[in-house]
Write a protein that holds these residues in place. Structure first.
Motif, PDB file in Angstrom:
ATOM      1  N   GLY A 144       5.949 -11.346  18.989  1.00 54.38           N
ATOM      2  CA  GLY A 144       5.341 -10.097  18.580  1.00 54.38           C
ATOM      3  C   GLY A 144       4.428 -10.220  17.376  1.00 54.38           C
ATOM      4  O   GLY A 144       4.273 -11.295  16.787  1.00 54.38           O
ATOM      5  N   SER A 145       3.817  -9.093  17.011  1.00 57.02           N
ATOM      6  CA  SER A 145       2.879  -9.049  15.897  1.00 57.02           C
ATOM      7  C   SER A 145       2.984  -7.725  15.161  1.00 57.02           C
ATOM      8  O   SER A 145       3.186  -6.667  15.769  1.00 57.02           O
ATOM      9  N   LEU A 146       2.845  -7.802  13.842  1.00 57.32           N
ATOM     10  CA  LEU A 146       2.756  -6.609  12.993  1.00 57.32           C
ATOM     11  C   LEU A 146       1.384  -6.558  12.315  1.00 57.32           C
ATOM     12  O   LEU A 146       1.247  -5.997  11.225  1.00 57.32           O
ATOM     13  N   MET A 147       0.364  -7.110  12.957  1.00 56.36           N
ATOM     14  CA  MET A 147      -0.966  -7.122  12.370  1.00 56.36           C
ATOM     15  C   MET A 147      -1.654  -5.753  12.394  1.00 56.36           C
ATOM     16  O   MET A 147      -2.269  -5.355  11.412  1.00 56.36           O
ATOM     17  N   PRO A 148      -1.593  -4.987  13.505  1.00 59.00           N
ATOM     18  CA  PRO A 148      -2.264  -3.672  13.518  1.00 59.00           C
ATOM     19  C   PRO A 148      -1.624  -2.697  12.536  1.00 59.00           C
ATOM     20  O   PRO A 148      -0.414  -2.747  12.276  1.00 59.00           O
ATOM     21  N   ALA A 149      -2.430  -1.777  12.007  1.00 58.89           N
ATOM     22  CA  ALA A 149      -1.947  -0.818  11.015  1.00 58.89           C
ATOM     23  C   ALA A 149      -0.932   0.170  11.589  1.00 58.89           C
ATOM     24  O   ALA A 149      -0.133   0.743  10.848  1.00 58.89           O
ATOM     25  N   HIS A 150      -0.964   0.388  12.909  1.00 59.39           N
ATOM     26  CA  HIS A 150      -0.036   1.351  13.505  1.00 59.39           C
ATOM     27  C   HIS A 150       1.270   0.687  13.947  1.00 59.39           C
ATOM     28  O   HIS A 150       1.968   1.196  14.825  1.00 59.39           O
ATOM     29  N   THR A 151       1.602  -0.455  13.362  1.00 58.13           N
ATOM     30  CA  THR A 151       2.895  -1.101  13.608  1.00 58.13           C
ATOM     31  C   THR A 151       3.687  -1.146  12.314  1.00 58.13           C
ATOM     32  O   THR A 151       3.133  -1.071  11.220  1.00 58.13           O
ATOM     33  N   GLY A 152       5.020  -1.262  12.459  1.00 54.28           N
ATOM     34  CA  GLY A 152       5.899  -1.295  11.290  1.00 54.28           C
ATOM     35  C   GLY A 152       7.117  -0.432  11.528  1.00 54.28           C
ATOM     36  O   GLY A 152       7.542  -0.230  12.672  1.00 54.28           O
ATOM     37  N   SER A 153       7.693   0.086  10.461  1.00 54.09           N
ATOM     38  CA  SER A 153       8.877   0.937  10.553  1.00 54.09           C
ATOM     39  C   SER A 153       8.542   2.218  11.313  1.00 54.09           C
ATOM     40  O   SER A 153       7.637   2.963  10.918  1.00 54.09           O
ATOM     41  N   ILE A 154       9.261   2.488  12.389  1.00 54.57           N
ATOM     42  CA  ILE A 154       9.005   3.684  13.194  1.00 54.57           C
ATOM     43  C   ILE A 154       9.229   4.946  12.367  1.00 54.57           C
ATOM     44  O   ILE A 154       8.433   5.891  12.435  1.00 54.57           O
ATOM     45  N   ARG A 155      10.273   4.957  11.590  1.00 55.95           N
ATOM     46  CA  ARG A 155      10.589   6.142  10.779  1.00 55.95           C
ATOM     47  C   ARG A 155       9.444   6.457   9.827  1.00 55.95           C
ATOM     48  O   ARG A 155       9.030   7.605   9.697  1.00 55.95           O
ATOM     49  N   SER A 161       0.810  -1.223   0.000  1.00 51.36           N
ATOM     50  CA  SER A 161       0.000   0.000   0.000  1.00 51.36           C
ATOM     51  C   SER A 161       0.838   1.266   0.000  1.00 51.36           C
ATOM     52  O   SER A 161       0.404   2.296  -0.530  1.00 51.36           O
ATOM     53  N   HIS A 162       2.013   1.190   0.612  1.00 51.99           N
ATOM     54  CA  HIS A 162       2.857   2.374   0.759  1.00 51.99           C
ATOM     55  C   HIS A 162       4.280   2.010   0.315  1.00 51.99           C
ATOM     56  O   HIS A 162       4.990   1.298   1.026  1.00 51.99           O
ATOM     57  N   LYS A 163       4.675   2.506  -0.831  1.00 53.95           N
ATOM     58  CA  LYS A 163       5.931   2.099  -1.460  1.00 53.95           C
ATOM     59  C   LYS A 163       7.142   2.318  -0.562  1.00 53.95           C
ATOM     60  O   LYS A 163       8.093   1.526  -0.574  1.00 53.95           O
ATOM     61  N   ARG A 199       6.343   9.633  10.126  1.00 55.85           N
ATOM     62  CA  ARG A 199       6.243  10.607   9.034  1.00 55.85           C
ATOM     63  C   ARG A 199       4.887  10.570   8.330  1.00 55.85           C
ATOM     64  O   ARG A 199       4.589  11.441   7.522  1.00 55.85           O
ATOM     65  N   ASN A 200       4.095   9.549   8.621  1.00 58.09           N
ATOM     66  CA  ASN A 200       2.859   9.359   7.869  1.00 58.09           C
ATOM     67  C   ASN A 200       1.672   9.091   8.783  1.00 58.09           C
ATOM     68  O   ASN A 200       0.823   8.243   8.500  1.00 58.09           O
ATOM     69  N   LEU A 201       1.577   9.838   9.869  1.00 55.27           N
ATOM     70  CA  LEU A 201       0.527   9.594  10.851  1.00 55.27           C
ATOM     71  C   LEU A 201      -0.864   9.861  10.293  1.00 55.27           C
ATOM     72  O   LEU A 201      -1.804   9.120  10.549  1.00 55.27           O
TER      73      LEU A 201
END
Length: 243
Positions: free
Chosen positions: A179-190, A151-153, A194-196
């Motif tokens: 851990g889990s990366l299922m929620p949309a507010h998880t992933g690369s912190i940087r 969704s986000h390049k 920048r894309n809140l």
């Protein structure tokens, strides 16, 4: 030997992620008479022996401490070994990850099946493929393995990336996190920081879509909402007594 008569959480301290807390502790350290000439060293040695280990009395892993000796005179304990006890007041920095908390860590290894993370430089975490949301696609670019968002390049996770992830479970004995990366507010912190607005819009659109379908999406069930200004839960004061 050390015992805790009580401790409470609740310092108004801005910490960088959930799972970290500061405790005010009333402690008693029992020192052998042979150490009577170097009491301060004996106390620090006892406290240092507790570092980076899970302590049931504190309900967390001790990361750091600041201690103040309260007793002017030590109290001799009766028994076969005449230890003497000294009362202390200490500030303790604790790591207590719980299910559905958001943690941050550095990716140290990545494959199609899993992402391996180090948290705070000492605790390991693993996020397996079934706990990585479908938005991310595993690929190899210039012989480097990574997970890239469909969704986000620019949202990419690779070795060296600092990520924010959800806690599923914590093994207190070996200090290992699932851990889990299922929620949309998880992933690369940087990328997240920048894309809140884009993430918020994505969440709103997903909510509307689920409402139209009349179905309940379990993807975000039990996850901890993220406040980007201060996403640390303020700990409630509590007291613990250990015999």
């Amino acid at each position: 030997m050390l015992s805790s008569s009580s401790f409470s959480l609740g310092h108004q301290l801005q910490l960088q992620m959930e799972g970290l807390s500061v405790a005010d502790a009333d402690l008693v350290v029992y020192v052998h008479p042979s150490k009577s000439g170097k009491v301060s060293q004996a106390i620090l040695r006892e406290l240092s022996s507790l570092l980076f280990k899970f302590n049931e009395a504190f309900d967390g892993v001790l990361l750091a401490y600041d201690v103040n000796i309260q007793d002017k005179q030590a109290k001799i304990l009766s028994g076969v070994h005449p230890y003497f006890g000294l009362r202390l007041k200490a500030n303790l920095l604790l790591f207590s990850p719980k299910s559905d908390m958001l943690l941050e860590g550095k990716v140290v290894k990545l494959s199609r099946e899993s992402i391996h993370v180090i948290v705070l430089g000492f605790s390991s975490a693993i996020i397996t493929a079934q706990n990585i949301r479908g938005e991310f696609k595993y690929k190899t670019k210039d012989e480097e393995e990574l997970f890239a968002s469909r969704s986000h390049k620019r949202h990419v996770i690779k070795v060296g990336t600092m990520i924010r992830f959800l806690v599923k479970s914590f093994d207190e004995e070996i200090l290992h996190i699932n851990g889990s990366l299922m929620p949309a507010h998880t992933g690369s912190i940087r990328w997240l920081d920048r894309n809140l607005e884009e993430i918020s819009e994505f969440d709103r659109s997903a909510t509307k879509s689920r409402g139209r379908e009349g179905q309940e999406d379990k993807t975000f069930e039990g996850s901890t909402p993220l406040s980007y200004n201060n996403h640390i839960k303020k700990s409630k004061k509590r007291r613990i007594t250990e015999d």
